[in-house]
Design a protein around this motif. Sequence first.
Motif, short mmCIF file in Angstrom:
data_model
loop_
_atom_site.label_atom_id
_atom_site.label_comp_id
_atom_site.label_asym_id
_atom_site.label_seq_id
_atom_site.Cartn_x
_atom_site.Cartn_y
_atom_site.Cartn_z
N TYR A 156 7.81 -3.25 11.33
CA TYR A 156 6.09 -2.13 11.78
C TYR A 156 7.02 -0.26 11.31
N ASN A 157 5.88 -0.44 10.53
CA ASN A 157 5.95 1.74 10.09
C ASN A 157 4.74 1.87 10.51
N ALA A 158 5.48 3.59 11.32
CA ALA A 158 4.78 4.48 11.39
C ALA A 158 3.71 5.40 11.01
N ARG A 159 3.54 4.82 10.02
CA ARG A 159 2.01 5.63 9.55
C ARG A 159 1.56 4.85 7.94
N PHE A 160 1.10 5.38 7.01
CA PHE A 160 -0.05 4.93 6.30
C PHE A 160 1.37 4.60 5.10
N GLY A 161 1.22 3.08 4.62
CA GLY A 161 2.42 2.30 3.56
C GLY A 161 2.12 3.20 2.15
N ASP A 162 3.42 2.66 1.69
CA ASP A 162 3.33 3.65 -0.30
C ASP A 162 3.09 3.12 -0.69
N PRO A 163 3.16 1.81 -1.95
CA PRO A 163 1.96 2.39 -2.51
C PRO A 163 -0.14 1.69 -2.22
N GLU A 164 0.19 1.23 -0.90
CA GLU A 164 -1.11 0.27 -0.09
C GLU A 164 -2.21 1.53 -0.03
N THR A 165 -1.77 2.60 0.52
CA THR A 165 -2.99 3.29 0.19
C THR A 165 -3.42 3.97 -0.30
N GLN A 171 -1.83 -5.86 -0.32
CA GLN A 171 -0.82 -6.59 -0.21
C GLN A 171 0.22 -5.63 -1.59
N ASP A 172 1.69 -5.13 -1.35
CA ASP A 172 2.47 -4.87 -2.23
C ASP A 172 3.37 -5.35 -2.67
N PHE A 173 3.53 -4.87 -3.87
CA PHE A 173 4.38 -5.68 -4.67
C PHE A 173 6.24 -4.37 -4.62
N LYS A 174 6.99 -4.78 -3.75
CA LYS A 174 8.77 -4.09 -3.13
C LYS A 174 9.41 -4.56 -4.62
N ARG A 175 9.46 -5.73 -5.45
CA ARG A 175 11.08 -5.67 -5.68
C ARG A 175 10.38 -5.27 -7.64
N THR A 235 12.22 -2.53 -3.99
CA THR A 235 11.79 -0.72 -4.56
C THR A 235 11.44 -0.02 -2.43
N GLY A 236 10.64 1.27 -3.64
CA GLY A 236 9.54 1.53 -2.29
C GLY A 236 8.62 1.06 -2.33
N GLY A 237 8.25 0.22 -3.43
CA GLY A 237 6.75 -0.62 -3.69
C GLY A 237 6.27 0.05 -5.30
N LEU A 240 -0.09 2.12 12.66
CA LEU A 240 0.10 0.78 13.00
C LEU A 240 0.99 -0.15 11.85
N TYR A 241 1.49 0.21 11.20
CA TYR A 241 1.46 -0.26 9.26
C TYR A 241 1.92 -1.59 9.97
N ALA A 242 1.65 -2.80 10.04
CA ALA A 242 2.47 -4.14 9.75
C ALA A 242 2.50 -4.63 8.42
#
Length: 414
Positions: free
Chosen positions: A273-282, A200-204, A214-216, A257-259
């Motif tokens: 969908y993102n076509a890459r690793f998530g930031d900051p989840e990675t 889980q990420d925290f976008k706000r 935000t970007g996370g 494939l980031y869902a």
Amino acid sequence: MRRCVVIGSGAREHALAWALAKSAQVVVTPGNPGIAAHGITCVVTPSTELDAELFVIGPDQPVVDGLADLLRAQGKTVVGPGADGARLEGSKAYLKEFLASANVPSAAYGVFDDESEALSFLAEMSPPYVIKTDGLAAGKGVLVTADFEEASNDVREKLSGRAFGGAGHTVVIEEGLEGPECSLMVLCDGANVTALVPSQDFKRLGDGDTGANTGGMGAYAPMTSLSSDEFDDIMERIVAPTIRELLRRDIDYRGVLYAGIMLTSNGPKILEYNARFGDPETQALVPLYGDGLFDLLLAVGEGRLDGSPPVASGAAVTVILASHGYPHAPRKSDVITGLGEDGQLARAVEGVTVFHAGTALDANGRFITAGGRVLAVTGVAETLVEARRRAYEAAALIIFEGRVMRSDIALSVA
Ligand code: AMP
Ligand code: GLY
């Protein structure tokens, strides 16, 4: 030793490089001073001029621009889809059309480039209103608000091209969904998939999920509240039909494939969908895979995933330290204290790694802020509770003026 190139310059790439370096010789292009200080080679040479067994593309823009196609045309093995697959991320309007034809559950929507049509559609919707910029916008192109006035102004602003330039001239207006969110990164080798642990990420920007998108601002893994039934449901109702649709469209999708999923009362729905690793989840995910990441990603690039889920252990919490003014007007050049010459904590905390997102070195060799998100502090432990404690203990040791940090990352689960 095997060689691997990581493309990008943020904390996600730092985390990927750090994890891959456990079993390969890693070069990051262009990287950043914090990655270099950590003993990982950074070069400015473009990836097309480098040689390695494996190339991993971090950020969205080069993937969307077709860097994977270029590298593959040179015979290289790449983690990252071609420009065709990356459209899932590059255009929200394309994504919605794709999802509809694949029968993947997602929010009802309309796509507009005409202001008055967009505004009359908006008037028919009920709050919360969701307005998305069609193109890439660094995770900041989405407004979710209950305020009709604010939503209308955002439509005008985005369609005018003032907000996101070329990315903005088309907007997608969506039905507002509700429920907890889950990030699921699925590795796909063109035909076979294997999911990494849910996170889980925290976008706000602010505590309690308040303030700007935000970007996370932080992340944790694994998302223990996701039941195995919910996971299976996501794989069956979202991931499987997506892979079938990619194959139907002749898209050889080799990469992550980031869902981004919302668990609504009507079942899981895809937000993006993102076509890459998530930031900051990675930054919270890769530490759970020990030294297994290189082999796993090589299998993705070479099209030989065997379907067995990779072994993950432990838990991790990542806390972002952002600069004064983030996300709208981040300030640069504030001196960071608490880091040693290697860019890691001057006073070590067990299980903690500091990944650099936006730092630079000043003339005196001190780390200073150089971007919106500055550092990603990851604590790893057996449990989320201990991982969170470690991350925050470490974050408290890193100080710079105007530092922005959420204090509730993973609070409700740890
Ligand atoms: P996206 O970049 O599309 O994932 O959107 C960023 C964030 O906006 C998501 O993580 C959600 O928190 C929120 N969001 C996006 N779409 C919706 C929606 N249809 N309903 C409610 N919230 C949404
Ligand atoms: N964490 C959301 C993203 O990477 O887009």
